[in-house]
Design an enzyme around this catalytic site. Structure first.
Site, mmCIF file in Angstrom:
data_model
loop_
_atom_site.group_PDB
_atom_site.id
_atom_site.type_symbol
_atom_site.label_atom_id
_atom_site.label_comp_id
_atom_site.label_asym_id
_atom_site.label_seq_id
_atom_site.Cartn_x
_atom_site.Cartn_y
_atom_site.Cartn_z
ATOM 1 N N CYS A 6 -27.658 28.079 -3.045
ATOM 2 C CA CYS A 6 -28.153 27.182 -1.994
ATOM 3 C C CYS A 6 -28.064 25.713 -2.427
ATOM 4 N N CYS A 32 -24.584 22.549 -0.581
ATOM 5 C CA CYS A 32 -25.193 21.399 0.090
ATOM 6 C C CYS A 32 -24.251 20.192 0.138
ATOM 7 N N ASP A 82 -41.663 20.480 -15.689
ATOM 8 C CA ASP A 82 -41.618 21.827 -15.121
ATOM 9 C C ASP A 82 -42.925 22.628 -15.219
ATOM 10 N N CYS A 118 -27.755 31.929 1.499
ATOM 11 C CA CYS A 118 -28.593 32.680 0.561
ATOM 12 C C CYS A 118 -28.384 34.192 0.778
ATOM 13 N N CYS A 141 -35.867 35.840 -4.384
ATOM 14 C CA CYS A 141 -34.920 34.853 -4.923
ATOM 15 C C CYS A 141 -34.263 35.359 -6.214
ATOM 16 N N CYS A 174 -27.515 26.108 3.486
ATOM 17 C CA CYS A 174 -28.231 26.773 2.383
ATOM 18 C C CYS A 174 -28.920 28.044 2.877
ATOM 19 N N CYS A 205 -29.590 31.048 -10.122
ATOM 20 C CA CYS A 205 -28.733 31.059 -8.932
ATOM 21 C C CYS A 205 -28.630 29.634 -8.403
HETATM 22 C C1 B12 Z 1 -42.170 28.045 -9.311
HETATM 23 C C2 B12 Z 1 -40.823 27.399 -9.441
HETATM 24 C C3 B12 Z 1 -39.688 28.148 -9.112
HETATM 25 C C4 B12 Z 1 -39.791 29.549 -8.494
HETATM 26 C C5 B12 Z 1 -40.222 29.453 -7.022
HETATM 27 C C6 B12 Z 1 -39.359 28.526 -6.179
HETATM 28 C C7 B12 Z 1 -40.194 27.707 -5.209
HETATM 29 N N1 B12 Z 1 -40.105 27.977 -3.984
HETATM 30 O O1 B12 Z 1 -40.971 26.873 -5.609
HETATM 31 C C8 B12 Z 1 -38.347 30.110 -8.737
HETATM 32 C C9 B12 Z 1 -38.334 30.889 -10.032
HETATM 33 C C10 B12 Z 1 -37.785 31.008 -7.640
HETATM 34 C C11 B12 Z 1 -37.567 28.808 -8.915
HETATM 35 C C12 B12 Z 1 -36.202 28.704 -8.706
HETATM 36 C C13 B12 Z 1 -35.471 27.539 -8.919
HETATM 37 N N2 B12 Z 1 -35.912 26.413 -9.506
HETATM 38 CO CO1 B12 Z 1 -37.797 26.060 -9.877
HETATM 39 N N3 B12 Z 1 -39.585 25.498 -10.159
HETATM 40 C C14 B12 Z 1 -40.718 26.057 -9.908
HETATM 41 C C15 B12 Z 1 -41.886 25.100 -10.278
HETATM 42 C C16 B12 Z 1 -42.421 25.517 -11.648
HETATM 43 C C17 B12 Z 1 -43.019 25.033 -9.266
HETATM 44 C C18 B12 Z 1 -42.553 24.786 -7.833
HETATM 45 C C19 B12 Z 1 -43.659 24.947 -6.836
HETATM 46 O O2 B12 Z 1 -44.731 24.377 -6.942
HETATM 47 N N4 B12 Z 1 -43.403 25.784 -5.825
HETATM 48 C C20 B12 Z 1 -44.279 26.022 -4.727
HETATM 49 C C21 B12 Z 1 -43.632 25.386 -3.502
HETATM 50 C C22 B12 Z 1 -44.414 25.740 -2.286
HETATM 51 O O3 B12 Z 1 -43.699 23.996 -3.769
HETATM 52 P P1 B12 Z 1 -42.485 22.971 -3.668
HETATM 53 O O4 B12 Z 1 -41.200 23.729 -3.599
HETATM 54 O O5 B12 Z 1 -42.589 21.962 -4.750
HETATM 55 O O6 B12 Z 1 -42.735 22.292 -2.251
HETATM 56 C C23 B12 Z 1 -43.989 21.692 -1.907
HETATM 57 C C24 B12 Z 1 -44.176 20.226 -2.307
HETATM 58 O O7 B12 Z 1 -42.948 19.640 -2.731
HETATM 59 C C25 B12 Z 1 -44.776 19.581 -1.080
HETATM 60 N N5 B12 Z 1 -44.155 18.385 -0.540
HETATM 61 C C26 B12 Z 1 -43.018 18.332 0.136
HETATM 62 N N6 B12 Z 1 -42.769 17.096 0.543
HETATM 63 C C27 B12 Z 1 -43.777 16.324 0.145
HETATM 64 C C28 B12 Z 1 -43.992 14.985 0.326
HETATM 65 C C29 B12 Z 1 -45.137 14.427 -0.177
HETATM 66 C C30 B12 Z 1 -45.413 12.992 0.083
HETATM 67 C C31 B12 Z 1 -46.010 15.257 -0.926
HETATM 68 C C32 B12 Z 1 -47.176 14.682 -1.550
HETATM 69 C C33 B12 Z 1 -45.778 16.625 -1.098
HETATM 70 C C34 B12 Z 1 -44.644 17.143 -0.549
HETATM 71 O O8 B12 Z 1 -44.678 20.515 -0.009
HETATM 72 C C35 B12 Z 1 -43.997 21.700 -0.391
HETATM 73 C C36 B12 Z 1 -44.736 22.846 0.248
HETATM 74 O O9 B12 Z 1 -46.085 22.884 -0.084
HETATM 75 C C37 B12 Z 1 -41.128 23.720 -10.327
HETATM 76 C C38 B12 Z 1 -41.697 22.706 -11.317
HETATM 77 C C39 B12 Z 1 -42.924 22.019 -10.761
HETATM 78 N N7 B12 Z 1 -43.974 21.975 -11.538
HETATM 79 O O10 B12 Z 1 -42.924 21.529 -9.642
HETATM 80 C C40 B12 Z 1 -39.672 24.148 -10.679
HETATM 81 C C41 B12 Z 1 -38.537 23.354 -10.040
HETATM 82 C C42 B12 Z 1 -38.877 23.188 -8.586
HETATM 83 N N8 B12 Z 1 -37.393 24.264 -10.152
HETATM 84 C C43 B12 Z 1 -36.260 23.672 -10.339
HETATM 85 C C44 B12 Z 1 -34.989 24.313 -10.348
HETATM 86 C C45 B12 Z 1 -33.822 23.513 -10.903
HETATM 87 C C46 B12 Z 1 -34.853 25.612 -9.850
HETATM 88 C C47 B12 Z 1 -33.526 26.377 -9.572
HETATM 89 C C48 B12 Z 1 -32.403 25.507 -9.025
HETATM 90 C C49 B12 Z 1 -33.076 27.095 -10.872
HETATM 91 C C50 B12 Z 1 -31.813 27.943 -10.738
HETATM 92 N N9 B12 Z 1 -30.641 27.350 -10.659
HETATM 93 O O11 B12 Z 1 -31.898 29.149 -10.752
HETATM 94 C C51 B12 Z 1 -34.013 27.435 -8.533
HETATM 95 C C52 B12 Z 1 -33.898 26.907 -7.094
HETATM 96 C C53 B12 Z 1 -34.544 27.746 -6.049
HETATM 97 C C54 B12 Z 1 -34.892 26.908 -4.818
HETATM 98 N N10 B12 Z 1 -33.983 26.799 -3.880
HETATM 99 O O12 B12 Z 1 -36.014 26.372 -4.769
HETATM 100 C C55 B12 Z 1 -36.450 22.165 -10.446
HETATM 101 C C56 B12 Z 1 -36.001 21.498 -9.135
HETATM 102 C C57 B12 Z 1 -35.387 20.141 -9.307
HETATM 103 C C58 B12 Z 1 -35.052 19.535 -7.958
HETATM 104 N N11 B12 Z 1 -34.149 18.582 -7.980
HETATM 105 O O13 B12 Z 1 -35.589 19.936 -6.944
HETATM 106 C C59 B12 Z 1 -38.021 22.037 -10.717
HETATM 107 C C60 B12 Z 1 -38.678 20.808 -10.141
HETATM 108 C C61 B12 Z 1 -38.159 22.072 -12.267
HETATM 109 C C62 B12 Z 1 -37.814 20.729 -12.908
HETATM 110 N N12 B12 Z 1 -38.755 20.153 -13.630
HETATM 111 O O14 B12 Z 1 -36.760 20.172 -12.784
HETATM 112 N N13 B12 Z 1 -38.383 27.769 -9.264
HETATM 113 S S1 SF4 Z 2 -28.143 19.317 3.854
HETATM 114 FE FE1 SF4 Z 2 -28.341 20.664 2.050
HETATM 115 S S2 SF4 Z 2 -30.522 21.216 1.983
HETATM 116 FE FE2 SF4 Z 2 -30.119 20.366 4.018
HETATM 117 S S3 SF4 Z 2 -29.693 22.169 5.272
HETATM 118 FE FE3 SF4 Z 2 -27.705 21.411 4.536
HETATM 119 S S4 SF4 Z 2 -27.339 22.586 2.657
HETATM 120 FE FE4 SF4 Z 2 -29.521 22.812 3.154
HETATM 121 S S1 SF4 Z 3 -31.545 30.220 -5.539
HETATM 122 FE FE1 SF4 Z 3 -30.144 31.776 -4.674
HETATM 123 S S2 SF4 Z 3 -31.448 33.502 -4.046
HETATM 124 FE FE2 SF4 Z 3 -32.817 31.720 -4.424
HETATM 125 S S3 SF4 Z 3 -33.033 30.770 -2.399
HETATM 126 FE FE3 SF4 Z 3 -31.275 29.745 -3.363
HETATM 127 S S4 SF4 Z 3 -29.476 30.962 -2.708
HETATM 128 FE FE4 SF4 Z 3 -31.294 32.186 -2.277
#
Ligand code: B12
Ligand code: SF4
Ligand code: SF4
Length: 395
Positions: free
Chosen positions: A254, A258, A132, A208, A224, A204, A251
């Protein structure tokens, strides 16, 4: 590195309790994703999580995190709970019903590192593990090696575990044979990297309550509920409070909606330690909890990081939402008594949200109930809540 050695290492990690063990190449994040990440940061999608901005360059290039990195071991742990009470409740994000996964998974990752040293003679400087908090995009890395795909909700969705995997990774200078990404699905989404196996579904996005999924796969933290109830240490914006509903910590909306969750089964939980006990606490139990009881009840859970003031802030918001339309009676009166007591607490953050909640619930009686607290109040951020409530009526 022989293929046999790699498979034996994979088996070591399965035996440690990891439910998914895959190997990804350590190349930089493809342009399309790096660009989307950049746009997200530029529009403030990360809210006040300044550490994301500070590590911007590292996050898109594992080579900047560990020089000479060749492969990344991507790990998943299934946390789908085994008890109905834990599954059904909506107040706590399911991931929080365990001993803090940062701690338990870190211990398991340490053991994984020891395997790298024993099996392959790696030095401790040849690898680095994260769960994480590291400057890596865990979901993208997991998609890269076929652990799942990134859904329109942003989650890494596994076709065997649904949305319920914790992710972790080990960056290593060893050279493992990469596992391939998933094949098939929607080719346009495949090129974009989001929603490859979502089809036309958009449950999802529609579910939301705060419209935080601003484009498929992208969640803007300021909107969020997960961010607002966990990461935000300040006032929760007033306009978002009603949409938080009964969510006290995180939360899962979403995730819960799914359809891929139909494949989820309770995990082995060898690495995780259940802490389901607090899922049965009532709102009154929470609102009347002392800081000492808080420390005891939430010891070792992710909730402890919120501290008493953060949980009370959230509990006030939930009380304001769930008790607003409740029938008058003893239960509602006890919630109001607890909120009025919190409106006189030593923490301004708690007082501010308690004032909001009393106005939201008590309709015409709020001003009378809070008269004594109002007289004593001098903190401008709390006075703003009184001014707003009195001006806006009781809404
Ligand atoms: C910041 C963060 C948050 C923030 C911002 C959310 C967000 N949009 O990222 C907040 C606090 C809101 C949050 C919420 C949650 N989080 Co969070 N969070 C993180 C964290 C620390 C960084 C994520 C990040 O970089 N975000 C920036 C966005 C732009 O990046 P991204 O979502 O990863 O998507 C990019 C890449 O995946 C890439 N990508 C996509 N496809 C591909 C394919 C290839 C080949 C490559 C190379 C790249 C790539 O493109 C995307 C866009 O640039 C990660 C841990 C980590 N170090 O990754 C945990 C993490 C994503 N969180 C996690 C969880 C569990 C949650 C929650 C479910 C917690 C909860 N129940 O309240 C919610 C879910 C919200 C949601 N729907 O996303 C888990 C997700 C596990 C999973 N199976 O996905 C992680 C991975 C933590 C962990 N170690 O398990 N989170
Ligand atoms: S399959 Fe899951 S992640 Fe994809 S749009 Fe439906 S609810 Fe969202
Ligand atoms: S975690 Fe809750 S508030 Fe955040 S994007 Fe998913 S449904 Fe929306």
């Amino acid at each position: 590195m022989t293929r046999d050695g790699q498979e034996l290492f994979r088996a070591d990690l399965f035996r440690e309790g990891f439910d998914e063990v895959r190997f990804a190449p350590a190349a930089a994040v493809p342009q399309v994703h790096a660009q989307r990440f950049s746009q997200w940061l530029d529009r403030g999608g990360h809210a006040d999580m300044a550490w994301m901005e500070r590590t911007r360059d590292k996050r898109v290039d594992p080579g900047r995190v560990l020089s000479g990195v060749r492969s990344i071991v991507v790990l998943g742990v299934n946390y789908w709970p085994d008890r109905e009470v834990a599954r059904r409740q909506k107040t706590w994000a399911k991931y929080a019903l365990y001993r803090d996964y940062h701690d338990t998974m870190e211990k398991a990752l340490k053991r994984a590192g020891a395997f790298l040293e024993q099996r392959f003679g790696a030095a401790s400087s040849d690898y680095r593990y994260y769960v994480d908090t590291g400057p890596v995009m865990e979901r993208g890395l997991a998609a890269r090696c076929g652990l799942g795909f990134q859904g329109k909700n942003g989650m890494l969705i596994s076709r065997t575990h649904g949305n319920w995997l914790f992710l972790a990774c080990i960056l290593t200078r060893l050279d493992f044979v990469p596992d391939p990404p998933l094949k098939g699905g929607n080719p346009i989404a495949a090129a974009e990297g989001v929603g490859r196996f979502c089809g036309t579904c958009r449950r999802c996005i529609d579910a939301c309550p705060t419209d935080a999924i601003t484009e498929p796969g992208m969640v803007d933290a300021p909107l969020c509920i997960s961010y607002q109830t966990i990461e935000n240490k300040d006032v929760i914006p007033r306009e978002l409070r009603p949409s938080i509903g009964e969510r006290l910590f995180g939360c899962d909306i979403c995730l819960d909606v799914c359809p891929w969750n139909r494949f989820a089964r309770t995990g082995r939980q060898w690495i995780l330690e259940q802490r389901y006990h607090f899922a049965e606490l009532t709102l009154i139990d929470l609102l009347t909890m002392t800081p000492e009881t808080f420390s005891e009840v939430f010891r070792q859970t992710p909730i402890k990081r919120l501290k008493w003031r953060g949980l009370m802030r959230n509990a006030c918001v939930v009380a304001g939402n769930v008790c607003r339309d409740r029938e008058e009676g003893a239960e509602k009166e006890s919630v109001l008594d607890a909120l009025v007591a919190l409106a006189g607490s030593g923490e301004w953050l708690v007082r501010a949200h308690a004032v909001w909640a009393v106005y939201r619930i008590a309709h015409g009686r709020a001003r009378d109930r809070l008269r004594a607290c109002r007289r004593r109040e001098s903190e401008p951020r709390v006075l703003r809540e009184y001014a707003w409530a009195e001006e806006a009526g009781d809404s």
